[in-house]
Write a protein that holds these residues in place. Sequence first.
Motif, PDB file in Angstrom:
ATOM      1  N   ASN A 169       0.868  -1.170   0.211  1.00 18.08           N
ATOM      2  CA  ASN A 169       0.310  -0.173  -0.341  1.00 18.08           C
ATOM      3  C   ASN A 169       1.003   1.497  -0.126  1.00 18.08           C
ATOM      4  O   ASN A 169       0.598   1.782   0.729  1.00 18.08           O
ATOM      5  CB  ASN A 169      -1.036  -0.095   1.356  1.00 18.08           C
ATOM      6  CG  ASN A 169      -2.127  -1.064   1.099  1.00 18.08           C
ATOM      7  OD1 ASN A 169      -2.157  -1.272  -0.181  1.00 18.08           O
ATOM      8  ND2 ASN A 169      -2.625  -1.344   2.288  1.00 18.08           N
ATOM      9  N   ASN A 170       1.749   1.487  -0.836  1.00 18.70           N
ATOM     10  CA  ASN A 170       2.700   2.074  -0.788  1.00 18.70           C
ATOM     11  C   ASN A 170       2.466   3.167  -2.473  1.00 18.70           C
ATOM     12  O   ASN A 170       2.278   3.289  -3.404  1.00 18.70           O
ATOM     13  CB  ASN A 170       4.252   2.034  -1.652  1.00 18.70           C
ATOM     14  CG  ASN A 170       5.126   3.107  -1.416  1.00 18.70           C
ATOM     15  OD1 ASN A 170       5.542   4.253  -0.275  1.00 18.70           O
ATOM     16  ND2 ASN A 170       6.593   2.741  -1.894  1.00 18.70           N
TER      17      ASN A 170
ATOM     18  N   ARG B 178       1.084   7.240  -3.854  1.00 16.03           N
ATOM     19  CA  ARG B 178       1.445   8.920  -3.250  1.00 16.03           C
ATOM     20  C   ARG B 178       0.627   9.081  -2.276  1.00 16.03           C
ATOM     21  O   ARG B 178      -0.871   9.007  -2.481  1.00 16.03           O
ATOM     22  CB  ARG B 178       1.560   9.263  -4.675  1.00 16.03           C
ATOM     23  CG  ARG B 178       0.756   9.080  -5.731  1.00 16.03           C
ATOM     24  CD  ARG B 178       0.592  10.054  -6.969  1.00 16.03           C
ATOM     25  NE  ARG B 178      -0.811   9.884  -7.992  1.00 16.03           N
ATOM     26  CZ  ARG B 178      -1.594  10.920  -7.886  1.00 16.03           C
ATOM     27  NH1 ARG B 178      -1.601  11.590  -6.961  1.00 16.03           N
ATOM     28  NH2 ARG B 178      -2.526  10.688  -8.519  1.00 16.03           N
ATOM     29  N   ASP B 179       0.767  10.590  -2.075  1.00 21.19           N
ATOM     30  CA  ASP B 179      -0.232  11.669  -1.296  1.00 21.19           C
ATOM     31  C   ASP B 179      -1.206  11.923  -2.529  1.00 21.19           C
ATOM     32  O   ASP B 179      -0.809  12.098  -3.473  1.00 21.19           O
ATOM     33  CB  ASP B 179       0.501  12.547  -0.572  1.00 21.19           C
ATOM     34  CG  ASP B 179       1.575  12.298   0.676  1.00 21.19           C
ATOM     35  OD1 ASP B 179       0.950  11.339   1.058  1.00 21.19           O
ATOM     36  OD2 ASP B 179       2.575  12.798   0.564  1.00 21.19           O
ATOM     37  N   ASP B 180      -2.503  12.426  -1.997  1.00 22.90           N
ATOM     38  CA  ASP B 180      -3.358  12.699  -2.601  1.00 22.90           C
ATOM     39  C   ASP B 180      -3.415  14.076  -2.853  1.00 22.90           C
ATOM     40  O   ASP B 180      -3.518  14.917  -1.371  1.00 22.90           O
ATOM     41  CB  ASP B 180      -4.961  12.173  -2.599  1.00 22.90           C
ATOM     42  CG  ASP B 180      -6.055  12.261  -3.115  1.00 22.90           C
ATOM     43  OD1 ASP B 180      -5.506  12.661  -4.333  1.00 22.90           O
ATOM     44  OD2 ASP B 180      -7.245  12.947  -2.262  1.00 22.90           O
ATOM     45  N   GLU B 181      -3.041  14.335  -3.977  1.00 18.53           N
ATOM     46  CA  GLU B 181      -3.323  16.187  -3.338  1.00 18.53           C
ATOM     47  C   GLU B 181      -4.207  16.544  -5.098  1.00 18.53           C
ATOM     48  O   GLU B 181      -4.407  15.950  -6.313  1.00 18.53           O
ATOM     49  CB  GLU B 181      -1.878  16.578  -4.158  1.00 18.53           C
ATOM     50  CG  GLU B 181      -0.718  15.738  -4.052  1.00 18.53           C
ATOM     51  CD  GLU B 181       0.899  16.281  -4.232  1.00 18.53           C
ATOM     52  OE1 GLU B 181       1.437  17.280  -5.139  1.00 18.53           O
ATOM     53  OE2 GLU B 181       1.283  15.989  -3.851  1.00 18.53           O
TER      54      GLU B 181
END
Length: 101
Positions: A62-63, A65-68
Amino acid sequence: MNLVIDTELITYLENLSYLTLPDDEKKGLESDLNGIVNFLAKLNELDTSGVEERSHPFDEVNNFRDDEVLPSFVREKILQNAPHKTEEMLIVPKTVGDELE
């Protein structure tokens, strides 16, 4: 557990799967399945006494990315190329029939 693939088991599997196999295919399947079972039984011979149990082959799970929030397309530019549109959206042909309504 010592699993033996024999004619009786092949017939049982044939009935479960609603298949009818010719006798030569049954013999070949019996031989192939016995080979697979015997090969997998060799795994029991491995010494796994120092090996940590795992549920996943990699340490990182579960790597994500940040949600942007990022800039998107400009709606007006997209709509300028559409043959059928309103001020806010594209108008496309209907793809689902009336029978589903």
